[in-house]
Structure formats: structure tokens, C-alpha cells
Design an enzyme around this catalytic site. Structure first.
Site, mmCIF file in Angstrom:
data_model
loop_
_atom_site.group_PDB
_atom_site.id
_atom_site.type_symbol
_atom_site.label_atom_id
_atom_site.label_comp_id
_atom_site.label_asym_id
_atom_site.label_seq_id
_atom_site.Cartn_x
_atom_site.Cartn_y
_atom_site.Cartn_z
ATOM 1 N N ASN A 194 -6.288 73.845 -7.958
ATOM 2 C CA ASN A 194 -6.352 72.582 -7.217
ATOM 3 C C ASN A 194 -4.947 72.045 -6.955
ATOM 4 O O ASN A 194 -4.698 71.399 -5.942
ATOM 5 C CB ASN A 194 -7.151 71.547 -8.005
ATOM 6 C CG ASN A 194 -7.157 70.199 -7.310
ATOM 7 O OD1 ASN A 194 -7.706 70.067 -6.226
ATOM 8 N ND2 ASN A 194 -6.485 69.217 -7.905
ATOM 9 N N ASP A 246 -10.428 75.925 -12.482
ATOM 10 C CA ASP A 246 -10.280 74.526 -12.869
ATOM 11 C C ASP A 246 -10.541 73.599 -11.671
ATOM 12 O O ASP A 246 -10.107 73.872 -10.554
ATOM 13 C CB ASP A 246 -8.848 74.315 -13.389
ATOM 14 C CG ASP A 246 -8.593 72.909 -13.879
ATOM 15 O OD1 ASP A 246 -9.308 72.467 -14.797
ATOM 16 O OD2 ASP A 246 -7.682 72.238 -13.328
ATOM 17 N N GLU A 287 -15.436 75.151 -12.722
ATOM 18 C CA GLU A 287 -15.696 73.810 -13.240
ATOM 19 C C GLU A 287 -16.034 72.892 -12.073
ATOM 20 O O GLU A 287 -15.162 72.579 -11.265
ATOM 21 C CB GLU A 287 -14.463 73.273 -13.983
ATOM 22 C CG GLU A 287 -14.688 71.874 -14.524
ATOM 23 C CD GLU A 287 -13.400 71.080 -14.758
ATOM 24 O OE1 GLU A 287 -13.450 70.115 -15.524
ATOM 25 O OE2 GLU A 287 -12.364 71.415 -14.160
ATOM 26 N N ASP A 298 -1.487 68.407 -5.022
ATOM 27 C CA ASP A 298 -2.652 69.214 -4.633
ATOM 28 C C ASP A 298 -2.287 70.300 -3.641
ATOM 29 O O ASP A 298 -1.550 70.061 -2.683
ATOM 30 C CB ASP A 298 -3.733 68.317 -4.009
ATOM 31 C CG ASP A 298 -4.621 67.699 -5.071
ATOM 32 O OD1 ASP A 298 -4.068 67.137 -6.033
ATOM 33 O OD2 ASP A 298 -5.856 67.799 -4.939
#
Ligand code: CA
Length: 541
Positions: free
Chosen positions: A145, A242, A278, A212
């Protein structure tokens, strides 16, 4: 000669029957009190070699220190592989091991290296070799991310923007990294931070130190392909992804496309690659994300303090809530399977971002044990967060959820220092591994038995779960699993009273194993199965 061999076999079988009360060898169970000890007699030779594993999440920093600097390291992990085999797990998820300025290492500055605090690439290769010999699969935490603000991609983009004359548009032909991130001439929202010395802003969903990444950029995707190939060539079977729901925050369809790209990419390198994402959401959103084709997504609908398992354990003796455990498994499976028929569920109780199960259960040992069974009897790839097998406590700020593994009472022998700002509990509810190894009914022994039971009967992990309505009553949770010709029943007494199950009509099922919280065992007389409080019985056809 043949007859002699047969005689010897018969004698051996008889000796085995006498030597162990393991239910696998005792078809007639009338009135026999069943003992556990499955771990000692564990036979997983029929277990398929695939990604349905019992995974163990390791925070390297807090696991085991090999060189005395107080910080856990890869050599420490290697030194505890015997322990992981004693526990019975056969997969490891390593939280981030790449260079990073923070103790948790979720702000990566080099995806191709090992953080010096944890060791060297040679240490990593030694770990991989040891795991290969033991048939332990390894997945790495892949943080895509965002990078750390100190990653060269970001620093170069920042320097380039600083070199631009005010008002000029950045040109990716001059610096490709400006398109790796989300730079904007305006502060789009509160997640944007200023680039020093310029009028530009960048997105940092978690904080300013984690800019990001733009995962739709083709050059970046090529980098990710290389990163995956680099580690898979070293032997990792895949990655834990993640923060996948923040790739494009609030835009699930774009996130699903990214996960599809990541899955295709990993499988193009190794068709047997394993990815688990996730996506910290409820079950219907998780179901949507299975459209990506990713093998696994953590089942947050069942884990954490707000998940199904904790809800049921907080309502022990409540018939309606107890029966919902089996129906919820069926419902989730149907929804996930509809979007990806090959999905592998990924149940867990806790992880490095949640509190620990000791807190969820108010430190009630019986509930903590049953929580373990509820997790480990679920279908798919079950995950165990390090220390849960000892019932370690940990809640509050993040470092306190990541406390040093409790190897022994003296807290030496590889015990690490706590991470910065970690508040250690005044006392741990159930003691260290050293103590629990010697206790017949410790939570550690319970975990060993539950994992052995799971691995000896692959129908538990591979089967499709349905609520077994006729038995799913009276505070007994009853799930049936079906896997090809094989099926099993999982019965759990989620109450403080002894329960009797009438197995008339279920004669095809025989006891494969039991899990009990104390010396009170499961008994069967004819078709009547007696489950003491919190007991679990698994019956297979
Ligand atoms: Ca160390």
C-alpha cells in the site's frame, strides 16, 4: 513366512491398542474414557502437500534473540524451528523483515534486503533451507500500500519535484517515480502531506512516513513482479498482503483488480503460490474481494474481539448464539465460494494489530482453549499468532500487542526486550512455555493436540462446512465437513454443563479425536456421546 509376518502385525496392532487409548484404533468405544495424547502419536502421512496449512505468525523482533542485543532475529527463528515442529505448525508468516526505520518495519525502504537488526541474506537463506528440510512453508509480509518515506523511489520523486520550477507539471519521462505515488498540487484530503520545499502534496493514508503507492502504475507493477520473483526464487511460497483495502481507499473494485494482478503475477512465477490478503472488513465485503481470485483473505468475520468466535465465547450457555457458530461458517463459506470456488478460508483469532485472546476471554482459561479449537477446527488455512499457544496477554497500544515471546520464567534464553513503548502485563495468565510443557492440561498442550487433530484429519481443513442442524442445538455446536468421499462431524460443547449427543443415524461416523480442557474426557456409550463442559469431539466417516 507370510503367516509369521501377519502374526507379527497382529501382535504389533494389539500392542498399539493396549499402549494407547487413541480413539483412532478403538472402534468399540462403549464406556471407554478417551484420552488425548494425539500429539505424541501424530501421524500426518496422509496429509496432502498444499497450502491448507496451520500457519504461525511471527513478529521476528519479539520472537527470539540469538546474539544478545535484545532484538529478535532470523537466527533466533531458526533456533526455534524445533519448537514450531513440537507445536505442530507447518507454515510461517514472517512479519516484515526488510530494512525500515521503525521497530515494526511496515515502512519498507528496500524490498530486496534484510533489515540488519534481523540479520543478513545468508541468515534468511539458512532459514529457508531449514524450513525446506522440515516441510515448513514460509510467506513474507508484502507491504505494497505504501513504502517508507525513506525509500529511494520516494526520495528521488521528492528531489525531482523540488527541482521543478513552480507551476510546471512533473514529467514521468524525467523521473518515473513521480507516478509511483499520488502527488497532487492540492491537499486532496486530510491524508495528504506537503512535499518539503514545494507546493506539492502526497497521499499517506496511515501517516506522513508512509506515502501511498499507485498500484495501477505499470512500471511499479514491473518492480512488484521482480520483488515477488526475487523472494520466491529464495523459496518462499507466497506473501501476506498488508492493508489491501487501502490500496485505493474506499474503492473496492479497484482494489479487487490490484489483487487480481498480484494473484496472476505470483501464480505466473509459481502456479502453487499462496497469497493471503488483509482486508479488515465484515464477511460480505470479504466475499466481494474473493472476486479477485486470490487464494485467501483473512476471515475477520470470525477473528478479533468483534468476530464470531469471541461473540460465541462471550455467550457460553446461550443456545441461540452457540448454534450460530456453525450456521455462520456455512453462510460465510457459501458467500466466499460463490466468488472463488478454489478459495482457502483463512481463520485466525488475533494478530499483531488486535488484542490477544486472553483479553477477549477475560483470561478464562477454558474459553481460551475452546477459542483455539474453534479457530483450528475451521476449514482452510488456520493462522496462530505467536504466543497465543501460551495464552499470553497483550492489549492497548500496538507494541503491547507484540510483546516478547514467553519462553521461560527467567526470561532469558533468547527472550527479547519488549518493543519501544510496550507495556508488559504485570503477570501472564498461564505462565511460560517452560512451565506449560510440564503441565498435562496447559493451553500449550491443548494447542499441540488441536493442531495434531487438524493435521491428522485433512477433512477438517479441506472440507466444506455446513451446520449439522439435527445436532446443532442445546449449546452443542455441530458442523459437518464434506471433502469428496470424506466427511466429518465437529461437535463442541460451548457450555458450562455436561451435554449428551444422540448419534443415532450417524453410525457411519466414528470418533477420530477429542479435545478437553481438563481431566474429564469424552465418553461414548452406544449411540450416546457425552461431552464434558467445553469439550470437542471430531467424528469421521
Ligand atoms: Ca538479536
Amino acid at each position: 513366512m507370510k503367516q509369521l509376518t501377519r502374526l507379527a502385525c497382529l501382535l504389533l496392532t494389539a500392542l498399539l491398542l493396549l499402549g494407547s487409548f487413541s480413539s483412532q484404533f478403538t472402534p468399540d468405544l462403549s464406556g471407554v474414557k478417551l484420552q488425548e495424547g494425539l500429539a505424541e502419536y501424530s501421524d500426518v502421512s496422509t496429509e496432502p502437500v498444499d497450502n491448507y496449512r496451520t500457519w504461525y505468525e511471527i513478529f521476528v523482533y519479539s520472537f527470539c534473540d540469538s546474539d544478545g542485543d535484545g532484538i529478535g532475529d532470523l537466527q533466533g527463528v531458526i533456533s526455534k524451528l524445533d519448537y514450531l515442529q513440537e507445536l505442530g505448525v507447518n507454515g510461517i508468516w514472517l512479519m516484515p523483515i526488510h530494512p525500515s526505520p521503525t521497530y515494526h518495519k511496515y515502512d519498507v525502504t528496500d524490498y530486496y534486503a534484510i533489515d540488519p537488526q534481523y540479520g543478513t541474506m545468508a541468515d534468511f537463506e539458512a532459514l529457508m533451507e531449514q524450513c525446506r528440510e522440515r516441510d515448513i512453508s514460509v510467506i513474507l509480509d508484502l507491504v505494497l500500500n505504501h513504502t517508507g518515506v525513506d525509500h529511494p523511489w520516494f526520495r528521488e520523486a521528492e528531489a525531482y519535484l523540488q527541482s521543478l520550477e513552480p507551476g510546471r507539471e512533473p514529467d514521468a519521462a524525467q523521473c518515473p517515480y513521480v507516478d509511483y505515488y499520488f502527488f497532487s498540487p492540492s491537499q486532496v484530503n486530510g491524508d495528504y502531506y506537503g512535499v518539503e520545499g514545494t507546493d506539492w502534496f502526497y497521499e499517506g493514508k496511515f501517516w506522513s512516513g508512509m506515502p501511498d503507492l499507485n498500484l495501477e502504475n505499470e512500471d511499479l507493477r514491473e518492480e512488484i513482479r521482480n520483488i515477488m520473483a526475487f523472494w520466491m526464487e529464495k523459496g518462499v511460497v507466497g506473501f501476506r498482503l498488508d492493508a489491501a483495502k487501502e490500496y485505493f481507499s474506499g474503492q473496492p473494485s479497484r482494489n479487487i483488480q490490484v489483487l487480481n494482478f498480484l494473484t496472476q503475477t505470483a501464480k505466473s512465477i509459481n502456479p502453487d503460490a499462496y497469497l493471503v490478503a488483509e482486508v479488515w472488513e465484515g464477511f460480505s465485503t470479504i466475499a466481494d474481494y474473493y472476486q479477485s481470485g486470490i487464494p485467501s483473505i483473512f476471515n475477520f468475520a470470525f477473528g478479533d474481539s468483534s468476530g464470531k468466535i469471541t461473540a460465541v465465547l462471550r455467550a457460553v450457555d446461550n443456545e441461540k448464539t452457540v448454534s450460530s457458530f456453525a450456521t455462520a461458517q456455512e453462510k460465510a463459506d457459501k458467500a466466499y465460494r460463490a466468488n472463488n470456488p478454489d478459495y482457502i478460508d483463512a481463520p485466525f483469532l488475533s494478530n499483531h494489530d488486535t488484542g490477544r485472546i486472553a483479553g477477549f476471554c477475560n483470561r478464562e482459561e477454558n474459553k481460551m482453549k475452546l477459542a483455539a479449537a474453534m479457530n483450528l477446527m475451521m476449514s482452510g488455512s488456520a493462522f496462530v499468532y505467536y504466543g497465543e499457544e501460551l495464552g499470553m496477554a497483550g492489549s492497548g497500544n500496538d507494541p503491547s500487542k507484540r510483546a516478547p515471546m514467553l519462553w521461560n520464567e527467567a526470561r532469558d534464553a533468547g527472550t527479547t526486550n519488549p518493543p519501544p513503548e510496550c507495556q508488559l502485563p504485570e503477570e501472564y495468565p498461564l505462565g511460560s512455555l517452560e512451565i506449560q510443557r510440564e503441565q498435562e492440561y496447559s493451553i500449550f498442550r491443548y494447542y499441540q493436540q488441536a493442531i495434531a487433530l487438524r493435521r491428522e484429519n485433512p477433512v477438517i481443513s479441506h472440507g466444506i462446512p455446513t451446520a449439522e442442524t439435527a445436532l446443532n442445538a442445546n449449546c452443542v455446536s455441530a458442523t459437518r465437513k464434506t471433502w469428496g468421499e470424506e466427511s466429518c462431524l465437529i461437535l463442541m460443547n460451548i457450555s458450562t454443563e455436561e451435554k449428551q449427543c444422540d448419534l443415532t443415524g450417524y453410525e457411519v461416523f466414528t470418533l477420530a479425536g477429542t479435545l478437553t480442557v481438563d481431566e474429564r474426557g469424552v465418553t461414548q456409550t452406544g449411540n450416546q456421546l457425552i461431552l464434558p463442559p467445553y469439550a470437542v469431539a471430531v467424528l469421521c466417516n
